[in-house]
Design a protein around this motif. Structure first.
Motif, PDB file in Angstrom:
ATOM      1  N   LEU A 192     -41.713  36.264  66.619  1.00  0.00           N
ATOM      2  CA  LEU A 192     -42.151  34.959  67.183  1.00  0.00           C
ATOM      3  C   LEU A 192     -42.836  35.250  68.833  1.00  0.00           C
ATOM      4  CD1 LEU A 192     -38.556  33.308  66.042  1.00  0.00           C
ATOM      5  CD2 LEU A 192     -40.672  32.650  65.003  1.00  0.00           C
ATOM      6  N   ALA A 193     -42.808  36.537  69.212  1.00  0.00           N
ATOM      7  CA  ALA A 193     -42.516  37.075  69.939  1.00  0.00           C
ATOM      8  C   ALA A 193     -43.908  37.423  70.484  1.00  0.00           C
ATOM      9  CB  ALA A 193     -41.662  37.829  70.654  1.00  0.00           C
ATOM     10  N   LYS A 194     -45.160  37.441  69.717  1.00  0.00           N
ATOM     11  CA  LYS A 194     -46.016  37.736  69.749  1.00  0.00           C
ATOM     12  C   LYS A 194     -46.903  37.554  70.705  1.00  0.00           C
ATOM     13  CE  LYS A 194     -45.190  40.883  65.175  1.00  0.00           C
ATOM     14  NZ  LYS A 194     -45.931  41.470  64.515  1.00  0.00           N
ATOM     15  N   GLY A 195     -46.614  36.527  71.560  1.00  0.00           N
ATOM     16  CA  GLY A 195     -47.725  35.807  72.734  1.00  0.00           C
ATOM     17  C   GLY A 195     -46.603  36.321  73.851  1.00  0.00           C
ATOM     18  N   ALA A 196     -48.057  35.903  74.739  1.00  0.00           N
ATOM     19  CA  ALA A 196     -47.159  35.436  76.403  1.00  0.00           C
ATOM     20  C   ALA A 196     -45.798  34.623  76.490  1.00  0.00           C
ATOM     21  CB  ALA A 196     -48.827  35.665  76.909  1.00  0.00           C
ATOM     22  N   VAL A 197     -44.908  35.262  77.410  1.00  0.00           N
ATOM     23  CA  VAL A 197     -44.224  34.341  77.786  1.00  0.00           C
ATOM     24  C   VAL A 197     -44.660  34.332  78.979  1.00  0.00           C
ATOM     25  CG1 VAL A 197     -42.071  33.888  78.011  1.00  0.00           C
ATOM     26  CG2 VAL A 197     -42.306  35.250  76.312  1.00  0.00           C
ATOM     27  N   CYS A 198     -44.308  33.073  79.578  1.00  0.00           N
ATOM     28  CA  CYS A 198     -44.607  32.823  81.040  1.00  0.00           C
ATOM     29  C   CYS A 198     -43.754  32.012  81.662  1.00  0.00           C
ATOM     30  CB  CYS A 198     -46.038  32.050  81.046  1.00  0.00           C
ATOM     31  SG  CYS A 198     -46.336  30.510  81.028  1.00  0.00           S
ATOM     32  N   ILE A 199     -42.680  32.401  82.946  1.00  0.00           N
ATOM     33  CA  ILE A 199     -42.257  31.180  83.420  1.00  0.00           C
ATOM     34  C   ILE A 199     -42.905  30.028  84.372  1.00  0.00           C
ATOM     35  CG2 ILE A 199     -40.560  30.644  84.951  1.00  0.00           C
ATOM     36  CD1 ILE A 199     -39.413  33.545  83.605  1.00  0.00           C
ATOM     37  N   ARG A 200     -42.724  28.966  84.103  1.00  0.00           N
ATOM     38  CA  ARG A 200     -44.185  28.294  84.786  1.00  0.00           C
ATOM     39  C   ARG A 200     -42.602  26.778  85.369  1.00  0.00           C
ATOM     40  NH1 ARG A 200     -45.613  23.578  82.504  1.00  0.00           N
ATOM     41  NH2 ARG A 200     -45.231  23.551  80.224  1.00  0.00           N
ATOM     42  N   ALA A 201     -43.406  26.351  86.428  1.00  0.00           N
ATOM     43  CA  ALA A 201     -42.648  24.607  87.002  1.00  0.00           C
ATOM     44  C   ALA A 201     -43.104  23.759  85.859  1.00  0.00           C
ATOM     45  CB  ALA A 201     -43.133  24.440  88.287  1.00  0.00           C
ATOM     46  N   ALA A 202     -42.096  23.092  85.450  1.00  0.00           N
ATOM     47  CA  ALA A 202     -42.763  21.890  84.852  1.00  0.00           C
ATOM     48  C   ALA A 202     -42.718  20.872  85.197  1.00  0.00           C
ATOM     49  CB  ALA A 202     -41.299  21.303  84.625  1.00  0.00           C
ATOM     50  N   ASP A 203     -43.971  19.196  84.620  1.00  0.00           N
ATOM     51  CA  ASP A 203     -44.111  18.376  85.491  1.00  0.00           C
ATOM     52  C   ASP A 203     -43.987  17.322  84.542  1.00  0.00           C
ATOM     53  OD1 ASP A 203     -46.472  18.500  83.347  1.00  0.00           O
ATOM     54  OD2 ASP A 203     -47.374  19.474  84.846  1.00  0.00           O
ATOM     55  N   ALA A 204     -44.748  15.695  84.997  1.00  0.00           N
ATOM     56  CA  ALA A 204     -44.298  15.245  83.909  1.00  0.00           C
ATOM     57  C   ALA A 204     -44.552  15.272  83.008  1.00  0.00           C
ATOM     58  CB  ALA A 204     -44.831  13.740  84.230  1.00  0.00           C
ATOM     59  N   SER A 205     -45.975  16.023  82.509  1.00  0.00           N
ATOM     60  CA  SER A 205     -46.599  16.060  81.041  1.00  0.00           C
ATOM     61  C   SER A 205     -45.125  16.622  80.274  1.00  0.00           C
ATOM     62  CB  SER A 205     -47.867  16.738  80.960  1.00  0.00           C
ATOM     63  OG  SER A 205     -47.599  17.935  81.842  1.00  0.00           O
ATOM     64  N   ASP A 206     -44.682  17.040  80.168  1.00  0.00           N
ATOM     65  CA  ASP A 206     -43.155  18.389  79.425  1.00  0.00           C
ATOM     66  C   ASP A 206     -42.257  17.514  79.476  1.00  0.00           C
ATOM     67  OD1 ASP A 206     -44.140  20.942  80.184  1.00  0.00           O
ATOM     68  OD2 ASP A 206     -43.644  20.809  82.143  1.00  0.00           O
ATOM     69  N   VAL A 207     -42.553  16.372  79.061  1.00  0.00           N
ATOM     70  CA  VAL A 207     -41.028  15.440  79.071  1.00  0.00           C
ATOM     71  C   VAL A 207     -40.837  15.539  77.669  1.00  0.00           C
ATOM     72  CG1 VAL A 207     -39.871  13.617  78.440  1.00  0.00           C
ATOM     73  CG2 VAL A 207     -41.271  14.106  80.836  1.00  0.00           C
ATOM     74  N   GLU A 208     -42.095  15.668  76.479  1.00  0.00           N
ATOM     75  CA  GLU A 208     -42.130  15.251  75.730  1.00  0.00           C
ATOM     76  C   GLU A 208     -41.617  16.890  74.906  1.00  0.00           C
ATOM     77  OE1 GLU A 208     -44.551  14.363  71.450  1.00  0.00           O
ATOM     78  OE2 GLU A 208     -45.137  13.346  72.956  1.00  0.00           O
ATOM     79  N   SER A 209     -42.938  17.777  75.450  1.00  0.00           N
ATOM     80  CA  SER A 209     -41.846  19.210  75.092  1.00  0.00           C
ATOM     81  C   SER A 209     -40.330  19.186  75.035  1.00  0.00           C
ATOM     82  CB  SER A 209     -42.705  20.019  75.687  1.00  0.00           C
ATOM     83  OG  SER A 209     -43.974  20.046  75.414  1.00  0.00           O
ATOM     84  N   LEU A 210     -40.053  18.865  76.376  1.00  0.00           N
ATOM     85  CA  LEU A 210     -38.430  19.542  76.783  1.00  0.00           C
ATOM     86  C   LEU A 210     -37.698  18.628  76.200  1.00  0.00           C
ATOM     87  CD1 LEU A 210     -37.938  19.332  80.133  1.00  0.00           C
ATOM     88  CD2 LEU A 210     -37.217  20.957  79.191  1.00  0.00           C
ATOM     89  N   LEU A 211     -38.007  16.977  74.926  1.00  0.00           N
ATOM     90  CA  LEU A 211     -37.165  16.781  74.481  1.00  0.00           C
ATOM     91  C   LEU A 211     -36.829  17.704  72.993  1.00  0.00           C
ATOM     92  CD1 LEU A 211     -34.962  14.548  73.027  1.00  0.00           C
ATOM     93  CD2 LEU A 211     -37.658  12.955  72.499  1.00  0.00           C
ATOM     94  N   ILE A 212     -38.226  18.172  72.568  1.00  0.00           N
ATOM     95  CA  ILE A 212     -38.210  18.659  71.593  1.00  0.00           C
ATOM     96  C   ILE A 212     -37.059  19.775  71.461  1.00  0.00           C
ATOM     97  CG2 ILE A 212     -39.683  20.529  69.788  1.00  0.00           C
ATOM     98  CD1 ILE A 212     -41.815  17.413  70.446  1.00  0.00           C
ATOM     99  N   TYR A 213     -37.663  21.155  72.266  1.00  0.00           N
ATOM    100  CA  TYR A 213     -37.078  21.856  73.448  1.00  0.00           C
ATOM    101  C   TYR A 213     -35.236  21.826  72.850  1.00  0.00           C
ATOM    102  CZ  TYR A 213     -34.552  25.431  75.920  1.00  0.00           C
ATOM    103  OH  TYR A 213     -33.636  25.838  75.917  1.00  0.00           O
ATOM    104  N   PHE A 214     -34.718  20.916  73.737  1.00  0.00           N
ATOM    105  CA  PHE A 214     -33.349  20.297  73.728  1.00  0.00           C
ATOM    106  C   PHE A 214     -32.758  19.736  72.396  1.00  0.00           C
ATOM    107  CE2 PHE A 214     -33.635  19.116  78.852  1.00  0.00           C
ATOM    108  CZ  PHE A 214     -33.347  20.235  78.338  1.00  0.00           C
ATOM    109  N   THR A 215     -33.351  19.374  71.507  1.00  0.00           N
ATOM    110  CA  THR A 215     -33.511  18.242  70.206  1.00  0.00           C
ATOM    111  C   THR A 215     -32.957  19.477  69.104  1.00  0.00           C
ATOM    112  OG1 THR A 215     -34.332  16.740  70.576  1.00  0.00           O
ATOM    113  CG2 THR A 215     -33.694  17.363  68.412  1.00  0.00           C
TER     114      THR A 215
END
Length: 180
Positions: free
Chosen positions: A14-37
């Motif tokens: 699962l970790a054969k990609g790059a991991v970055c830490i970035r600031a969230a913005d309004a376009s991330d709501v749906e992705s955050l919902l998927i993450y929390f769920t």
């Protein structure tokens, strides 16, 4: 934007990609919902200190104040084949009256105990320090041994302000530690 090496997060397929830490913005709501769920019930209960069914509202709240200078949400994102998947989040809010920042953090179940939470906390501390904030605090359930261990590893101390169910911990930030 901070970059983490994939080895700092996981050695699985699962970790054969790059991991970055970035600031969230309004376009991330749906992705955050998927993450929390997608979090296990246990992890979700630890993140929210109890059961929450309104994760859509929580996801929206995480990015609602993205333009406010004293509030931010950081996302840890696994990027594979041009696609990004949220695997962790940290919400930070500054309380001007208490003169301290408060935070909440979660890491997807498959990526826990691999250093990602600590990396996210370090990035949060640097950003808070850059904003001129001198203290960060949080509260967790007394039974949340994982968060208590992470906080201790990150240099937070138990303030003794918790009760029989919770632990309150805090850390003083040094402006010098925020130099990049």
């Amino acid at each position: 934007m901070s970059q983490l090496s994939p080895n700092a997060v996981a050695e699985s397929d699962l970790a054969k990609g790059a991991v970055c830490i970035r600031a969230a913005d309004a376009s991330d709501v749906e992705s955050l919902l998927i993450y929390f769920t997608g979090l296990s019930t246990t992890t979700r209960n630890k993140r929210f200190m109890g059961a929450r069914t309104d994760v859509a509202m929580v996801a929206a709240e995480c990015v609602a104040r993205a333009s406010h200078p004293d509030h931010f949400t950081l996302l840890a994102e696994l990027r594979q084949e041009g696609q990004g998947t949220i695997i962790g989040e940290t919400l930070y809010v500054y309380d001007a009256v208490a003169r301290q920042g408060e935070f909440a953090i979660s890491v997807a179940d498959l990526f826990q105990r691999r250093g990602l939470g600590l990396q996210m906390m370090m990035e949060m501390e640097m950003r808070a320090s850059d904003l001129g904030h001198g203290m960060i605090a949080a509260e967790t359930a007394r039974v949340n041994a994982e968060m208590r261990g992470l906080a201790k590893k990150a240099g937070f101390v138990d303030t003794g302000l918790g009760d029989w169910q919770s632990v309150h911990f805090a850390k003083s930030l040094s402006r010098q530690s925020s130099s990049r």
